[in-house]
Enzyme design. Structure first.
Site, PDB file in Angstrom:
ATOM      1  CE  LYS A 246      -3.949  -2.272   2.080  1.00 42.21           C
ATOM      2  NZ  LYS A 246      -4.642  -2.734   3.298  1.00 42.21           N
TER       3      LYS A 246
ATOM      4  CD  GLN B 221      -3.802  -4.415   6.358  1.00 44.10           C
ATOM      5  OE1 GLN B 221      -3.854  -3.392   5.682  1.00 44.10           O
ATOM      6  NE2 GLN B 221      -4.239  -5.572   5.923  1.00 44.10           N
TER       7      GLN B 221
ATOM      8  CG  ASP C  35     -10.129  -0.074   5.000  1.00 46.18           C
ATOM      9  OD1 ASP C  35      -9.888  -0.634   3.923  1.00 46.18           O
ATOM     10  OD2 ASP C  35      -9.424  -0.188   6.019  1.00 46.18           O
TER      11      ASP C  35
HETATM   12  N1  GUN Z   1      -7.295  -6.772   6.033  1.00 46.92           N
HETATM   13  C1  GUN Z   1      -7.682  -7.539   4.985  1.00 46.92           C
HETATM   14  N2  GUN Z   1      -8.329  -6.799   4.068  1.00 46.92           N
HETATM   15  C2  GUN Z   1      -8.351  -5.542   4.536  1.00 46.92           C
HETATM   16  C3  GUN Z   1      -8.863  -4.317   4.013  1.00 46.92           C
HETATM   17  O1  GUN Z   1      -9.457  -4.239   2.932  1.00 46.92           O
HETATM   18  N3  GUN Z   1      -8.668  -3.232   4.811  1.00 46.92           N
HETATM   19  C4  GUN Z   1      -8.039  -3.296   6.002  1.00 46.92           C
HETATM   20  N4  GUN Z   1      -7.927  -2.188   6.705  1.00 46.92           N
HETATM   21  N5  GUN Z   1      -7.546  -4.411   6.511  1.00 46.92           N
HETATM   22  C5  GUN Z   1      -7.703  -5.528   5.769  1.00 46.92           C
END
Ligand code: GUN
Length: 293
Positions: free
Chosen positions: A55, A99, A122
């Site tokens: 990311k 995350q 998100d």
């Molecule tokens: N963990 C797995 N997928 C995601 C996601 O799309 N966003 C976040 N913040 N954590 C994750």
């Protein structure tokens, strides 16, 4: 990938990222600001570390500012909430992503709901879930948003299609079903207690699998020509070797499907591309400017 049925999510995501990089350059030139994304990682989960690194790299590659916060696995909820409060107030931070999963001592939903909904890239905040459900302007969860773009690219107008979403998580299944409903699909949400899953899937023009069960969806469950989107990423061992497989049994499904996403290289790359898109959208809204064309 020569089989035209196989949806190349990697190439599709790359196109989106290139477009975003051009849009970022355009807002910088026209309005003098750089969109910024803060990503918070708590603990040492190996998969999460890889996702967070990717990311950060892709955020910077698009020309946006990346702020990374790595906190110890023993971090308290209070400490994390203080950081969220600081990021909410920071004008250079337009998007905030914590995350998941978070360590046991932290209530993930409480943390998500502490994020400013307009910075919640998100789309997990209860306000954004509500906006998606009621037709308001919010931020949409990245993975289902990416799946929707792949479906529209293949099928065009989705009106009247019968979609079966397998899985009811807040991250994928529920927002995916909502997005398909907003496109006027007839939507069935299937899950672990569904009585006749093959029977449900057999009626579907669109199948989205997001259950976390390796290769569960079989080819003989599919209606001929169904478009299959595989959200699963499962690490499985076979003959002493590890490989990644989806929730769909690709070999048996590819013959009957009209189109299908592979794992890896299907939905996965779309998630970060949509995260960058949401960060740019959030930044433009916060600055009161139009998203560049
Ligand atoms: N963990 C797995 N997928 C995601 C996601 O799309 N966003 C976040 N913040 N954590 C994750």
């Amino acid at each position: 990938m020569s089989n035209p049925k196989i949806i190349d999510g990697k190439a599709f995501a790359e196109n989106i990222r290139n477009k975003i990089a051009a849009q970022v350059a355009s807002v910088q030139k026209a309005h003098g600001f750089t969109p910024g994304l803060a990503v918070v990682l708590v603990g040492e989960d190996p998969a999460s570390k890889v996702y967070v690194r990717n990311k950060g790299e892709q955020t910077k590659a698009s020309g946006m500012a990346s702020f990374e916060y790595k906190l110890d696995a023993t971090t308290s909820q209070e400490t994390l909430l203080k950081l969220i409060d600081q990021l909410n107030k920071d004008a250079k931070v337009n998007g905030i992503l914590v995350q998941l999963p978070l360590p046991k001592q932290i209530d993930a939903q409480a943390v998500i709901n502490a994020i400013d909904p307009d910075k919640d890239v998100d789309g997990f905040h209860v306000v954004n879930a509500g906006r998606l459900a009621t037709g308001g302007q919010g931020l949409v969860p990245c993975t289902p948003y990416g799946c929707l773009l792949l479906l529209k690219d293949r099928l065009g107008d989705l009106t009247g299609k019968h979609a079966v979403v397998i899985g009811r998580s807040n991250i994928v299944g529920k927002p995916m079903a909502q997005l398909l409903l907003n496109e006027s699909c007839t939507v069935t949400i299937a899950h672990s207690k569904t009585k006749d899953l093959p029977g449900e899937v057999r009626r579907a023009d669109i199948v989205v699998a997001a259950v976390g069960r390796p290769e569960m969806v079989k080819g003989d469950w599919l209606k001929e020509g169904a478009v299959v989107i595989d959200v699963g990423i499962n690490r499985v061992e076979k003959d002493g070797k590890f490989r990644l497989v989806g929730d769909v049994d690709f070999q048996s499904c590819v013959a009957r499907a009209g189109a299908i996403t592979p794992v890896p290289g299907g939905v996965g790359p779309m998630t970060i591309a949509m995260l960058l898109h949401s960060t740019l959208v959030a930044a433009c809204r916060q600055h009161g400017v139009e998203l560049p064309k």
